[in-house]
Design an enzyme around this catalytic site. Structure first.
Site, short mmCIF file in Angstrom:
data_model
loop_
_atom_site.label_atom_id
_atom_site.label_comp_id
_atom_site.label_asym_id
_atom_site.label_seq_id
_atom_site.Cartn_x
_atom_site.Cartn_y
_atom_site.Cartn_z
CG ASP A 1 -12.06 2.06 6.80
OD1 ASP A 1 -13.30 2.16 6.75
OD2 ASP A 1 -11.31 2.28 5.82
CE LYS B 1 -4.33 -1.32 1.95
NZ LYS B 1 -5.46 -0.57 1.47
#
Ligand SMILES: *[C@@H]1O[C@H](CO)[C@@H](O)[C@H](O)[C@H]1NC(C)=O
Ligand SMILES: *[C@@H]1O[C@H](CO)[C@@H](O)[C@H](O)[C@H]1NC(C)=O
Ligand SMILES: *[C@@H]1O[C@H](CO)[C@@H](O)[C@H](O)[C@H]1NC(C)=O
Ligand SMILES: *[C@@H]1O[C@H](CO)[C@@H](O)[C@H](O)[C@H]1NC(C)=O
Ligand SMILES: *[C@@H]1O[C@H](CO)[C@@H](O)[C@H](O)[C@H]1NC(C)=O
Ligand SMILES: *[C@@H]1O[C@H](CO)[C@@H](O)[C@H](O)[C@H]1NC(C)=O
Ligand SMILES: *[C@@H]1O[C@H](CO)[C@@H](O)[C@H](O)[C@H]1NC(C)=O
Ligand SMILES: *[C@@H]1O[C@H](CO)[C@@H](O)[C@H](O)[C@H]1NC(C)=O
Ligand SMILES: *[C@@H]1O[C@H](CO)[C@@H](O)[C@H](O)[C@H]1NC(C)=O
Ligand SMILES: *[C@@H]1O[C@H](CO)[C@@H](O)[C@H](O)[C@H]1NC(C)=O
Ligand SMILES: *[C@@H]1O[C@H](CO)[C@@H](O)[C@H](O)[C@H]1NC(C)=O
Length: 563
Positions: free
Chosen positions: A375, A279
């Protein structure tokens, strides 16, 4: 709240650890001068995947090694045949090649077919080329006329010196068969040159000299773009027999932490082929890099079978941060429920219940480790080959603590999953994860998306929709009909219990929601009941029983209260 730019700019990519381990296993080796290009004669400034001349061989791939003959002629050798490189187009990925043995010379002594096509890297089967076949050593003594396409070639090993060429596919013409030839080879020519040759505007040699067009592809290209993202250049170590990633003149640094280099102590020789995900966080302001690294360090220490492993991050050369994650191959729960893998129908009810249990395990572990996921959503629940859960992206927003200047853009949940109390105090807690997990449970039951503006105004947020349906005792309208809710009483009972649990997670007030540990216990209980139900087969529920069960759901004390 729209998804933040930061979050949107997170980029998931794939990297095999081969690249990293290869780079790591030879820390002493250096790979200088990969910024040099190959130039020779009319060919100039050629870069990866090509090598040759001033450009060292480890700076490209072995199939693309060029040599410069007489400081003027670039050559590529494939399958022991040398080709003159007449043109390189690195944008279109094409080469124009001409066989060196046939350059300015139609009388080769190397009677071998052109075999670049016999490879996944090079291909020349397009309409830009035309097939040309050269027949050598032909006994034409029986022919009364000397056709235009006849020529002479006196090479060793040939019984006869006559030769001829044919454009296009070799016909099964009896005339050809009565002419004996020792051998024939296929050589493509540019279609335009072929046209001019058949119109006798150019000679055979001239047509051969124009060469033929070859498309090339770069093997493991995905690896290579990941390497570029690490700030490196792709290369190939022929000693290791592996692609490598070069930063400066060295292997690119591995992210810190117990990364791919440490395991597999058995023989440590071959890369384990493990795949990781990277990422990339774009951030122009690096003043807090130190703090960022510390936070990553904490996240790296979190280890649980249902959490994606975070190997660490690198930031050394580039101005971007890269988080290196274990790569999980089988997509997200969202993909399977309502995304690109939904059609596969692989998520049966027991699989879904298992996903719920394992996700709850991961979240309970995070909470025990003082980490809020922040999240939780089906897009962050990844599945491996056996549908084991790997929860991703945990604690990411921890990297951007409250009070930091750009926190307004930090990831703080996703619409449809966000704890309603967040909008009152702008603070996420463990119970915020519980709320989001409640939405996940409803998704598992319904296969619906967390937010869908095509639904009725009241039902746009799945959490609202679920609460409405459950309170109105129309749970069956919510449940994915493929799960067997209407037909299988065992499934109906379990789905109902999960809905009850979800209902408790979706309470507006945090204090009304159970802890993740309680949710986990509840789910395990439901799963175990399933096992018992299979054993004794006593469960037979009507919709009335169903309604009875749902009466209990407003009582938040126990998931089993209504059973
Ligand atoms: C090759 O690169 C050099 C240096 O970047 C440049 O000066 C030259 O014009 C380039 N030549 C061609 C043909 O592109
Ligand atoms: C080249 O290929 C053609 C057609 O496949 C075949 O007939 C011929 O024998 C081959 N030539 C050589 C030298 O292998
Ligand atoms: C490629 O060529 C080799 C011999 O040169 C042969 O053994 C192999 O079968 C060929 N592969 C294909 C796909 O034609
Ligand atoms: C090369 O291979 C392609 C398919 O891979 C085929 O269509 C084409 O005819 C081949 N060309 C030659 C010259 O063998
Ligand atoms: C090269 O690839 C393009 C498409 O990428 C194709 O249209 C063309 O026919 C190919 N040419 C050759 C010579 O293989
Ligand atoms: C060459 O071809 C002629 C006519 O077809 C034939 O008579 C002769 O025997 C052939 N020569 C050889 C050496 O095969
Ligand atoms: C072919 O070459 C050999 C030796 O190189 C020579 O003896 C012979 O006469 C030549 N044949 C013809 C037909 O030119
Ligand atoms: C997971 O993905 C792999 C490869 O992508 C595939 O071979 C396998 O069948 C998949 N497994 C499931 C359960 O979808
Ligand atoms: C739906 O969810 C969004 C984001 O979670 C929230 O802003 C909105 O207020 C919710 N709408 C309703 C009607 O609850
Ligand atoms: C729930 O039931 C009440 C009464 O029947 C009805 O007014 C309301 O629209 C229903 N809500 C939903 C979301 O179906
Ligand atoms: C389950 O209930 C239905 C109707 O209530 C009944 O017809 C059926 O026989 C029952 N099955 C068992 C196994 O008791």
């Amino acid at each position: 709240m729209p998804p933040s730019p930061l979050r949107r700019s997170l980029l998931i990519a794939i990297l095999t650890a081969a690249l990293l381990t290869a780079a790591y296993s030879q820390p002493a080796t250096t790979y200088p001068d990969c910024d040099r290009t190959f130039s020779c004669g009319d060919i100039s400034n050629v870069t990866f995947p090509f090598t040759g001349g001033d450009r060292p061989s480890y700076c490209g791939l072995p199939e693309f090694a060029l040599t410069c003959r007489d400081d003027a002629i670039a050559e590529l050798t494939h399958d022991s045949l040398a080709y003159r490189v007449l043109q390189v187009d690195q944008t279109r990925r094409t080469l124009i090649l001409s066989r060196s043995d046939l350059y300015d010379n139609s009388c080769t002594s190397d009677f071998s077919n052109t075999t670049l096509n016999n490879s996944t890297i090079f291909s020349y089967g397009g309409a830009q080329n035309e097939a040309l076949t050269l027949f050598y050593g032909c006994n034409t003594s029986g022919m009364s006329i000397r056709p235009y396409n006849l020529f002479s070639c006196n090479s060793s090993g040939l019984d006869f010196t006559d030769a001829y060429y044919l454009l296009g596919p070799v016909p099964s013409d009896p005339i050809l068969r009565i002419i004996y030839c020792s051998t024939n080879i296929g050589v493509p020519v540019l279609a335009a040159a072929g046209n001019r040759l058949s119109a006798l505007q150019i000679s055979l040699e001239e047509a051969l000299n124009e060469g033929f067009l070859v498309n090339y592809s770069v093997p493991n290209e995905e690896l290579c773009s990941q390497c570029n993202m690490l700030g490196g250049q792709c290369g190939f170590d022929s000693v290791l027999g592996q692609p490598i990633c070069i930063c400066g003149d060295r292997p690119c640094p591995l992210p810190p932490g117990p990364g791919p280099a440490s395991p597999a102590p058995s023989e440590g020789v071959l890369p384990d082929g493990r795949v990781v995900a990277v990422k990339r966080l774009y951030d122009n302001n690096f003043k807090r890099l130190e703090q960022f690294m510390n936070e990553v360090e904490i996240l790296t220490r979190l280890r649980h079978q249902n959490l994606v492993k975070l190997y660490g991050c690198t930031s050394r050369r580039s101005r971007e941060l890269l988080l290196v994650y274990e790569y999980i191959p089988n997509g997200t729960v969202a993909d399977h429920l309502h995304g690109k893998r939904a059609k596969s129908g692989l998520l049966s009810w027991p699989v879904r219940l298992n996903i719920a249990v394992q996700t709850a395990e991961a979240l309970a572990y995070l909470h025990k480790s003082d980490t809020i996921h922040r999240d939780v959503k089906t897009n962050n629940i990844l599945l491996d080959n056996d549908f084991h859960v790997k929860v991703a992206d945990f604690g990411l927003s921890r990297l951007f603590p409250n009070g930091a200047t750009h926190v307004s853009t930090a990831p703080q949940g996703t619409p449809g999953y966000v704890d309603p109390e967040y909008y009152q105090c702008y603070k996420l807690t463990e119970k915020s994860d519980v709320y989001s997990f409640g939405v996940v449970l409803i998704e598992l039951i319904s296969s619906l998306q967390a937010v869908d503006t095509n639904r009725h105004r009241h039902d746009i947020n799945l959490s609202n929709m679920a609460i409405n349906k459950i309170q109105n005792r129309t749970l069956h309208e919510l449940v994915d009909s493929s799960l067997g809710f209407e037909t299988n009483s065992v499934v109906r009972r379990m789905v109902t219990l999960v809905a009850e649990l979800a209902f408790r997670c979706l309470q507006q007030e945090r204090d009304m929601r159970p802890s993740m540990e309680e949710v986990l216990e509840g789910l395990r209980g439901i799963q175990n009941e399933d096992l018992n139900a299979h054993k004794v087969e006593i469960v037979n529920m009507s919709m009335d029983d169903d309604a009875e069960l749902l009466k209990g759901i407003v009582d938040p004390t126990s998931p089993d209260s209504a059973v």
